[in-house]
Design a protein around this motif. Sequence first.
Motif, mmCIF file in Angstrom:
data_model
loop_
_atom_site.group_PDB
_atom_site.id
_atom_site.type_symbol
_atom_site.label_atom_id
_atom_site.label_comp_id
_atom_site.label_asym_id
_atom_site.label_seq_id
_atom_site.Cartn_x
_atom_site.Cartn_y
_atom_site.Cartn_z
ATOM 1 N N LYS A 13 0.826 -1.203 0.000
ATOM 2 C CA LYS A 13 0.000 0.000 0.000
ATOM 3 C C LYS A 13 0.863 1.256 0.000
ATOM 4 C CE LYS A 13 -3.882 -2.153 2.427
ATOM 5 N NZ LYS A 13 -4.688 -2.152 3.690
ATOM 6 N N LYS A 14 1.914 1.234 0.834
ATOM 7 C CA LYS A 14 2.804 2.386 0.934
ATOM 8 C C LYS A 14 4.200 1.906 1.316
ATOM 9 C CE LYS A 14 3.462 6.831 3.268
ATOM 10 N NZ LYS A 14 2.943 7.746 4.334
ATOM 11 N N GLU A 15 5.145 2.092 0.421
ATOM 12 C CA GLU A 15 6.506 1.621 0.686
ATOM 13 C C GLU A 15 7.101 2.302 1.917
ATOM 14 O OE1 GLU A 15 10.821 1.135 -1.629
ATOM 15 O OE2 GLU A 15 9.070 2.009 -2.656
ATOM 16 N N GLY A 16 7.684 1.493 2.791
ATOM 17 C CA GLY A 16 8.295 2.011 4.004
ATOM 18 C C GLY A 16 7.397 1.995 5.216
ATOM 19 N N SER A 17 6.144 1.545 5.041
ATOM 20 C CA SER A 17 5.189 1.539 6.159
ATOM 21 C C SER A 17 5.039 0.161 6.795
ATOM 22 C CB SER A 17 3.813 2.018 5.677
ATOM 23 O OG SER A 17 3.265 1.086 4.734
ATOM 24 N N GLY A 18 5.667 -0.858 6.216
ATOM 25 C CA GLY A 18 5.467 -2.219 6.696
ATOM 26 C C GLY A 18 5.934 -2.466 8.116
#
Length: 342
Positions: free
Chosen positions: A160-165
């Motif tokens: 969904k949003k890179e770096g939010s995992g």
Amino acid sequence: PPRSTLFPYTTLFRSLKPKVKEKTPLSPEEKKKRRKKIISIIFLVVTFLAFLAFGYLFYKGYIFSKELGFRLDPKSLISFDKHELKKDSSGEYTNVLLMGIDTRESETLLNTDTLILVSYNHKSNNILMISIPRDFHVEVDENTKWYVRINSIYSSAEQKKEGSGIEALKDTVTRVTGQEIQYYAMVDFKAFEGLIDAVGGVDVNVENSFTDYSYPEGYGYKTVSFKAGPQTMDGATALIYSRSRHSQQNNEGTDIARAKRQQKVIIALKEKILSTESLSNPKTLMGILSSVSGNVKVSEFSLNDIDAAFDLAKKYDEGNGKTYSFVLDPESGNSSLIDRKY
């Protein structure tokens, strides 16, 4: 032809032959000067090589620290205050989330294969390890009742949003355990193997013998076996021991058993890394740097954090600190172990 006819030519050839000068013996002073010159050249060469080696180590260290999120705080270089790790709101615990992910076969995002919350109690000087099985079902977020396996939280958030995992996974583990997380480390299997090989293997006491006929390898499967008893494992063997989950023997095919094996390997690795032999061996330290470089994600830290971590490790060792390990069982509590209000 007669010898007399060749005479003019032989005389000519002899006249063209270079004369070899006789070597004049060197005087003691000249020998001394030559010896000093040779020593100076050798010294310069060694110094140059040492400079190159230092530069390489500095460069590797810079790249390594940059990848890890190292933050250089100028104040930490001149401060004489006692350094401490970050603590939770109670001021009693420092919690670290360890995550293992397999990126060897694909560049795409994969599910987290290992989740372990490591909690250090500053009062008791003990460590608590809580493993969360990959099939543990949790809410996607606190505002919905849609449940998924916890090992998919990281991948879903990253898509969904890179770096939010990682933040999504941290929030989920906090809701599950009720513990605030101050630090994290995500390691792929390549770094896991490299770390263990760099310290010369780990000593693990295999509790039960078992055979797994369906251990994943590439696009197929292979058979792996372990016999009960203490043994030293290299990186590849330790990884197989930690990941195997399809055995039909001695209940070793469950996620619970697998999580326990992972804890054993991590504890053994921790003891090996913190040993005096490993920390004082430049070759070992370079092996550790090389194995994790580019294969690990770590929360931001500073020199103060490093100093405080070594102090705690020393305190834990000298104070005979104990390590306790547990695995969250999805089937406990009539399948209602986790509550949103926990």
